[in-house]
Structure formats: structure tokens, C-alpha cells
Design a protein around this motif. Structure first.
Motif, PDB file in Angstrom:
ATOM      1  N   GLY A  55      48.109 -10.959  52.549  1.00  0.00           N
ATOM      2  CA  GLY A  55      47.403 -11.808  53.486  1.00  0.00           C
ATOM      3  C   GLY A  55      48.213 -12.920  54.123  1.00  0.00           C
ATOM      4  N   TYR A  56      49.223 -13.443  53.438  1.00  0.00           N
ATOM      5  CA  TYR A  56      49.927 -14.619  53.964  1.00  0.00           C
ATOM      6  C   TYR A  56      50.504 -14.373  55.357  1.00  0.00           C
ATOM      7  N   THR A  57      51.263 -13.326  55.494  1.00  0.00           N
ATOM      8  CA  THR A  57      51.908 -13.078  56.786  1.00  0.00           C
ATOM      9  C   THR A  57      50.881 -12.843  57.878  1.00  0.00           C
ATOM     10  N   GLY A  58      49.865 -12.054  57.584  1.00  0.00           N
ATOM     11  CA  GLY A  58      48.833 -11.787  58.581  1.00  0.00           C
ATOM     12  C   GLY A  58      48.095 -13.038  59.003  1.00  0.00           C
ATOM     13  N   HIS A  59      47.734 -13.870  58.034  1.00  0.00           N
ATOM     14  CA  HIS A  59      47.005 -15.088  58.366  1.00  0.00           C
ATOM     15  C   HIS A  59      47.903 -16.112  59.056  1.00  0.00           C
ATOM     16  N   ALA A  60      49.103 -16.301  58.549  1.00  0.00           N
ATOM     17  CA  ALA A  60      49.994 -17.302  59.127  1.00  0.00           C
ATOM     18  C   ALA A  60      50.371 -16.946  60.565  1.00  0.00           C
ATOM     19  N   ARG A  61      50.733 -15.708  60.787  1.00  0.00           N
ATOM     20  CA  ARG A  61      51.225 -15.326  62.109  1.00  0.00           C
ATOM     21  C   ARG A  61      50.115 -14.926  63.070  1.00  0.00           C
ATOM     22  N   TYR A  62      49.188 -14.123  62.606  1.00  0.00           N
ATOM     23  CA  TYR A  62      48.196 -13.559  63.526  1.00  0.00           C
ATOM     24  C   TYR A  62      46.948 -14.435  63.641  1.00  0.00           C
ATOM     25  N   ALA A  63      46.360 -14.810  62.518  1.00  0.00           N
ATOM     26  CA  ALA A  63      45.077 -15.524  62.571  1.00  0.00           C
ATOM     27  C   ALA A  63      45.234 -16.986  62.984  1.00  0.00           C
ATOM     28  N   PHE A  64      46.265 -17.655  62.487  1.00  0.00           N
ATOM     29  CA  PHE A  64      46.379 -19.093  62.719  1.00  0.00           C
ATOM     30  C   PHE A  64      47.572 -19.487  63.576  1.00  0.00           C
ATOM     31  N   ASN A  65      48.387 -18.524  64.019  1.00  0.00           N
ATOM     32  CA  ASN A  65      49.556 -18.813  64.856  1.00  0.00           C
ATOM     33  C   ASN A  65      50.372 -19.967  64.294  1.00  0.00           C
ATOM     34  N   TYR A  66      50.585 -19.939  63.002  1.00  0.00           N
ATOM     35  CA  TYR A  66      51.253 -21.040  62.324  1.00  0.00           C
ATOM     36  C   TYR A  66      52.747 -21.026  62.610  1.00  0.00           C
ATOM     37  N   ALA A  67      53.246 -22.148  63.099  1.00  0.00           N
ATOM     38  CA  ALA A  67      54.673 -22.268  63.394  1.00  0.00           C
ATOM     39  C   ALA A  67      55.309 -23.369  62.562  1.00  0.00           C
ATOM     40  N   GLY A  69      56.499 -25.135  58.746  1.00  0.00           N
ATOM     41  CA  GLY A  69      57.409 -24.685  57.708  1.00  0.00           C
ATOM     42  C   GLY A  69      56.728 -23.697  56.766  1.00  0.00           C
ATOM     43  N   HIS A  70      57.340 -22.541  56.593  1.00  0.00           N
ATOM     44  CA  HIS A  70      56.706 -21.524  55.759  1.00  0.00           C
ATOM     45  C   HIS A  70      56.773 -21.869  54.273  1.00  0.00           C
ATOM     46  N   GLY A  71      57.716 -22.685  53.868  1.00  0.00           N
ATOM     47  CA  GLY A  71      57.720 -23.130  52.471  1.00  0.00           C
ATOM     48  C   GLY A  71      56.473 -23.939  52.167  1.00  0.00           C
ATOM     49  N   ARG A  72      56.181 -24.881  53.040  1.00  0.00           N
ATOM     50  CA  ARG A  72      54.980 -25.726  52.887  1.00  0.00           C
ATOM     51  C   ARG A  72      53.715 -24.892  53.047  1.00  0.00           C
ATOM     52  N   GLY A  73      53.691 -24.037  54.065  1.00  0.00           N
ATOM     53  CA  GLY A  73      52.527 -23.200  54.301  1.00  0.00           C
ATOM     54  C   GLY A  73      52.250 -22.268  53.140  1.00  0.00           C
ATOM     55  N   LEU A  74      53.293 -21.641  52.610  1.00  0.00           N
ATOM     56  CA  LEU A  74      53.127 -20.727  51.486  1.00  0.00           C
ATOM     57  C   LEU A  74      52.679 -21.471  50.233  1.00  0.00           C
ATOM     58  N   ALA A  75      53.242 -22.649  49.993  1.00  0.00           N
ATOM     59  CA  ALA A  75      52.829 -23.436  48.825  1.00  0.00           C
ATOM     60  C   ALA A  75      51.344 -23.786  48.916  1.00  0.00           C
ATOM     61  N   ARG A  76      50.903 -24.230  50.075  1.00  0.00           N
ATOM     62  CA  ARG A  76      49.482 -24.558  50.249  1.00  0.00           C
ATOM     63  C   ARG A  76      48.610 -23.306  50.180  1.00  0.00           C
ATOM     64  N   TYR A  77      49.118 -22.222  50.700  1.00  0.00           N
ATOM     65  CA  TYR A  77      48.397 -20.949  50.647  1.00  0.00           C
ATOM     66  C   TYR A  77      48.171 -20.543  49.186  1.00  0.00           C
ATOM     67  N   LEU A  78      49.188 -20.703  48.367  1.00  0.00           N
ATOM     68  CA  LEU A  78      49.067 -20.357  46.941  1.00  0.00           C
ATOM     69  C   LEU A  78      48.065 -21.264  46.235  1.00  0.00           C
ATOM     70  N   TRP A 125      43.634 -27.263  56.036  1.00  0.00           N
ATOM     71  CA  TRP A 125      44.712 -27.755  55.183  1.00  0.00           C
ATOM     72  C   TRP A 125      45.951 -26.865  55.178  1.00  0.00           C
ATOM     73  N   VAL A 126      45.807 -25.585  54.920  1.00  0.00           N
ATOM     74  CA  VAL A 126      46.970 -24.714  54.714  1.00  0.00           C
ATOM     75  C   VAL A 126      47.798 -24.565  55.986  1.00  0.00           C
ATOM     76  N   PHE A 127      47.160 -24.138  57.072  1.00  0.00           N
ATOM     77  CA  PHE A 127      47.882 -23.859  58.318  1.00  0.00           C
ATOM     78  C   PHE A 127      47.698 -24.964  59.335  1.00  0.00           C
ATOM     79  N   ARG A 128      47.331 -26.111  58.868  1.00  0.00           N
ATOM     80  CA  ARG A 128      47.207 -27.270  59.747  1.00  0.00           C
ATOM     81  C   ARG A 128      48.610 -27.762  60.068  1.00  0.00           C
ATOM     82  N   GLY A 129      48.803 -28.208  61.239  1.00  0.00           N
ATOM     83  CA  GLY A 129      50.134 -28.672  61.603  1.00  0.00           C
ATOM     84  C   GLY A 129      50.547 -28.063  62.910  1.00  0.00           C
ATOM     85  N   ALA A 130      51.786 -27.742  63.021  1.00  0.00           N
ATOM     86  CA  ALA A 130      52.346 -27.260  64.274  1.00  0.00           C
ATOM     87  C   ALA A 130      51.849 -25.852  64.589  1.00  0.00           C
TER      88      ALA A 130
END
Length: 148
Positions: A55-67, A69-78, A125-130
Motif C-alpha cells: 500500500g505505501y507506494t500506491g498511496h504515496a504516489r497515486y492517492a496522495f501525490n506525496y512529494a 521525504g519518503h523516510g518521514r512519510g514511511l515512518a508515519r505510514y508505519l 498526518w502521514v502524507f501531509r506536507g509537500a
């Protein structure tokens, strides 16, 4: 003006749903097979990490267009998924162990309950930001009533 530009939040929810449905259909199918051999809570425990990775890649890239830091995003995702996992186990414990309901039905409903919970955490919270620059531009246009 396209639907995605007029209703970016609704479009985001739809994309979240596409990723979630694909991930959960596959995960639920595997759960039903694994639960033939092991206790339902152990089956969820074994399969949860697989769903997280899918789910991480699909949600980060497709659902939330998250740009961001993936370290921060993945940590919050976990962390979000740790809470989602706890909610999932609590639902199984209450409705299967205490109330005697069939685990297949409880886990099916839990997919939607945990999914709604995670959508809120992801969004706030998780994909909030840029966000991706295209999404940011669409949101600005919608807020200011202009279209490109």
C-alpha cells in the motif's frame, strides 16, 4: 474544468479507494486461505506487513501525490498502520472472541473500518506536507475560483 480539478478531495478519496480495494482484495483472499491453517488473529498478524508494503507506494504516489521525504512519510505510514493493526485486532477480539461472530464477516467489515481510519490519518498526518506540484496548483485554482 475537469472533475479532479473541481473536486480534488473527492478525487483523492477515489484514488485512495482504488489502491485500497486492490490491496485489500488481494490481502483478504490470502487471509481466507491462511486462516484455514492458523487462528484468525495470527493470520492478520502474518499478512499485515505484506499489505503495508503493497500500500505505501500506491498511496504515496497515486492517492496522495506525496512529494515529501519518503523516510518521514514511511515512518508515519508505519505508525499509522500500527494503530490500524491494533484497531483490527480489537475488532476481531470483541466481535469474534467475545461475541462469537464469524471471523470472515468481522474481518471483511474491519477492512472498511480500518480503511476509513487510515484515510483520515494519511490525509491529516502521514502524507501531509509537500504535495505533488500538479495537485497543489489544482487546489489553488479551486480555492481561488479560477481554472486554467
Amino acid at each position: 474544468m475537469r472533475l479532479a480539478e473541481r473536486h480534488p478531495r473527492l478525487w483523492q478519496l477515489a484514488r485512495f479507494g482504488v489502491v485500497g480495494v486492490a490491496t485489500n482484495l488481494l490481502g483478504y483472499g490470502i487471509y481466507l486461505v491462511v486462516a484455514l491453517w492458523v487462528e484468525p488473529k495470527l493470520a492478520v498478524t502474518l499478512l499485515y506487513p505484506i499489505g503495508i508494503v503493497m500500500g505505501y507506494t500506491g498511496h504515496a504516489r497515486y492517492a496522495f501525490n506525496y512529494a515529501g521525504g519518503h523516510g518521514r512519510g514511511l515512518a508515519r505510514y508505519l505508525v499509522a498502520h500500527a494503530f490500524g493493526y491494533g484497531l483490527n485486532l480489537a475488532l476481531l477480539y470483541v466481535f469474534v472472541d467475545r461475541l462469537g461472530m464469524p471471523h470472515q464477516l468481522v474481518q471483511f467489515v474491519a477492512i472498511f473500518v480500518v480503511g476509513a481510519f487510515l484515510f483520515v490519518l494519511y490525509r491529516l498526518w502521514v502524507f501531509r506536507g509537500a504535495p505533488d506540484p500538479r495537485t497543489a496548483a489544482a487546489l489553488r485554482n479551486v480555492r481561488h475560483g479560477s481554472a486554467e
